[in-house]
Design a protein around this motif. Structure first.
Motif, PDB file in Angstrom:
ATOM      1  N   ILE A   1       0.693  -1.304   0.147  1.00 26.38           N
ATOM      2  CA  ILE A   1       0.039  -0.048   0.018  1.00 26.38           C
ATOM      3  C   ILE A   1       0.977   1.086   0.053  1.00 26.38           C
TER       4      ILE A   1
ATOM      5  N   ALA B   1      -0.484   2.685   4.795  1.00 26.01           N
ATOM      6  CA  ALA B   1       0.549   2.912   3.906  1.00 26.01           C
ATOM      7  C   ALA B   1       1.792   2.593   4.431  1.00 26.01           C
TER       8      ALA B   1
ATOM      9  N   HIS C   1       0.664   5.471  -0.435  1.00 31.19           N
ATOM     10  CA  HIS C   1       0.142   6.511  -0.591  1.00 31.19           C
ATOM     11  C   HIS C   1       0.994   7.908  -0.941  1.00 31.19           C
TER      12      HIS C   1
ATOM     13  N   GLN D   1      -7.413   7.979  -0.165  1.00 31.81           N
ATOM     14  CA  GLN D   1      -6.531   6.687  -0.286  1.00 31.81           C
ATOM     15  C   GLN D   1      -6.616   6.061   0.865  1.00 31.81           C
TER      16      GLN D   1
END
Length: 455
Positions: A193, A208, A195, A204
């Motif tokens: 993940i 992250a 961002h 989002q």
């Protein structure tokens, strides 16, 4: 996680962990926020610290001239607010900031590194040195010429950190660099993940473990990142704004190393790191020399443009690029002059565009140049770094202007010849008198070429 009949929304934890956030701007229900505070998952702190002096607890601004008194409708009293970070939402005396102190988000340790490239000898050495510094929790300076493959050098270090369950931030002063980095990291770390944080990014989800952010966005973080990488560490405004440098320190965990990456380090950075934790790459990844700028006089160019005429040499250079279908960037010292020049260049080709820092279509225009939908862009120093265009050619109009420092000119020249298939290219500094900054930029590029090809 359930706590006395209340289920903690994972999205709330994932969003707020490591962040300093205005309570009134929390993107979750008031009920969930209040329950998080009651359960002591959130710590509330005052927005403006009053003693021993005024200080904004979000951006760390302590300059008394950056605070303003006003009649506050919320608390019905006179409040002080911070002007320094106002565009992120007003922080005032009666503002409450929230810091997450609850359970940590889940750190995933399995991450795919999907990169099949090969490092040069210089790159491999620098990549190894950076990795060792991260393992030792030691800050490090990577000094590498434009087009040396600095981004690729970060992959092994970032992958190692992710496998340790660490959270990585790659911060940069420029939005354009964030936009350039995101697709590259997304491709290389497809299961992670990631961002992006800049002015107006899309919503989002998830926690992250890689965050790509402008340095301004770090005002909103505290003790969030286990590895902090500052790309383009010499760029404006980071080097001139102490609150941005403080934001980097505040956003990292206590023992997190800071990895500084740049093609044009300041004397201060070199003095600080050169004898301790420092890597230098004087050669591009494709083993071809850096294009060396040409100097061409362009007398009275400003008067000529204001009279509605493109100077002959500049017009000829642009027409050659158009005839050869070579994408180009024309750098101007002032937005006002660029705006005067734009319609004149559009007489040569109607699809030529102009872009500057406040342009809302900045991202789209750069993409159009990259996708060969426009032949060239007129620009300011906003595109001096963090942009890679296949076969781009570059001209600087008014290279003698004070805004074109040696480092800015090196970065501008560094846009050319980055692609292995187009390793050569034209860099011309049109000037109204040669400056020491112009000479210094050219001398350094020649030095890097000599250094890179003497080993």
């Amino acid at each position: 996680m359930k706590y006395k009949g209340w289920l903690l929304p994972p999205a709330l934890r994932d969003f707020h962990e490591g962040r300093i956030w205005l309570k009134e701007h929390a993107p979750f229900s008031r009920e969930d926020i209040e329950k998080s505070i009651t359960r002591k998952y959130m710590q509330l702190i005052e927005g403006i610290q009053k003693e021993p002096y005024l200080k904004c607890n979000r951006c760390q601004n302590g300059d008394p001239q950056q605070f303003t008194m006003f009649d506050c409708s919320k608390c019905q009293q006179q409040c002080v607010y911070c002007r320094h970070c106002l565009n992120m939402g007003r922080v005032s005396s009666c503002t409450q900031l929230m810091i997450w102190t609850g359970p940590r988000a889940i750190r995933i340790r399995k991450h795919l590194l999907k990169w099949a490239g090969q490092f040069t000898v210089f790159q491999q050495q620098a990549a190894n040195e950076m990795l060792e510094s991260v393992k030792a929790k030691r800050s490090h300076l990577l000094h590498a010429v434009c087009g040396a493959g600095k981004t690729e050098l970060l992959f092994p270090t970032v992958h190692y950190a992710l496998k340790q369950g660490l959270r990585v931030c790659i911060a940069t002063p420029r939005t354009d660099v964030v936009l350039e980095l995101y697709p590259r990291f997304q491709t290389v770390f497809p299961q992670t993940i990631i961002h992006t944080l800049y002015g107006g990014p899309p919503k989002q989800d998830g926690f992250a473990q890689i965050v790509l952010a402008t340095t301004h966005q770090l005002y909103r973080f505290e003790r969030a990142f286990d590895v902090m990488i500052v790309d383009e560490a010499d760029a404006f405004p980071y080097t001139f704004d102490e609150t941005l440098q403080s934001a980097v320190q505040k956003a990292k965990t206590a023992n997190a190393p800071i990895m500084l990456v740049t093609a044009t380090p300041s004397h201060k950075l070199l003095t600080q790191y050169q004898n301790e934790s420092y890597s230098f790459i004087p050669k591009r990844y494709h083993n071809r020399p850096l294009p060396v700028p040409r100097f061409h006089s362009l007398w009275n160019y400003e008067k000529s443009l204001k009279r509605g005429k493109i100077p002959r040499k500049l017009k000829q250079w642009t027409e050659e690029r158009l005839a050869r279908k070579e994408p180009f960037l024309l750098f101007f010292p002032k937005v006002e002059l660029m705006k005067i020049a734009t319609p004149l260049f559009q007489l040569l080709d109607v699809s030529i565009m102009a872009v500057h820092a406040e342009d809302p279509e900045r991202k789209e225009k750069v993409l159009k140049l990259r996708h060969e939908e426009v032949p060239g862009l007129l620009t300011t120093t906003i595109l001096e770094r963090g942009i890679t265009i296949r076969n781009v050619q570059v001209a600087v109009i008014g290279a003698e202007s004070t805004i074109f420092t040696s480092s800015a000119l090196i970065q501008i020249a560094g846009r050319v010849g980055r692609n292995a298939d187009f390793a050569d290219g034209d860099v011309v500094f049109f000037h109204h008198g040669i400056t020491t900054e112009m000479d210094d930029a050219r001398t350094k590029i020649l030095y890097y070429n000599k250094k890179g090809f003497s080993q």
